[in-house]
Design a protein around this motif. Structure first.
Motif: not given
Length: 182
Positions: A93-97, A178, A180-181
């Motif tokens: 997992e990419n932590q930013s998105d 995404s 985060s949205e």
């Protein structure tokens, strides 16, 4: 006396055969549903194309970032994988998105680090730069007349996938935007 025994044994074998068939079908369904019940949810970025099938209705053909994995992520040396070969892709997992991305590719079941999961796929082809992999989640059927709407959101879709411990993926949902949205 043998005439009376034969019909009784025949019915027992028929019942055993019927039970085995029912258990086999239940096991196939159970494997699929066990992924949905106990699998880990991951999110994959995708772009849909080709949203209509005359026989089956609306669907979205999905193309993931992980369908084309760079050869540099291979854990083995030697010949490139061939079309039809089973392959395992390690995702993290990419932590930013919150989107999972490929970290390694192996022809044998790899050992995983904390936070990694594995998907099992089949090699479609390998060229000089990358391996094209199919996971069995590239087609998703949607309600009638909704495929075009998903196509309009191309590039902004996230697929929620459940994956089992043995690497079998099942699509749960397709959403816009995404993690985060949302």
């Amino acid at each position: 006396m043998t005439n009376r025994v034969w019909p009784r044994n025949r019915s027992k074998w028929l019942i055993v055969l019927l039970v085995v068939q029912v258990l086999f079908l239940a096991a196939i369904a159970g494997i699929h549903y066990s992924t949905l019940w106990f699998g880990k949810e991951i999110r994959l970025q995708t772009v849909p194309v080709d949203p209509r099938d005359l026989l089956y209705g609306d669907y979205v053909q999905l193309n993931y970032d992980i369908n084309r994995v760079p050869l540099s992520l291979r854990q083995e040396t030697g010949d490139k994988p061939k079309s039809g070969d089973r392959i395992y892709v390690v995702l993290q997992e990419n932590q930013s998105d919150g989107i999972y991305r490929a970290k390694a590719v192996a022809s044998r079941k790899p050992s995983l680090s904390v936070g990694q999961i594995m998907l099992k796929g089949r090699v479609e082809y390998a060229d000089d730069d990358a391996i094209r992999i199919s996971y069995g989640i590239e087609r998703y059927y949607v309600k009638e007349n909704t495929g075009k709407e998903l196509e309009k959101q191309a590039g902004n879709l996230v697929v929620k996938v459940k994956t089992s411990a043995w690497g079998s993926p099942v699509i749960e949902d397709i959403t816009a935007g995404s993690k985060s949205e949302q």
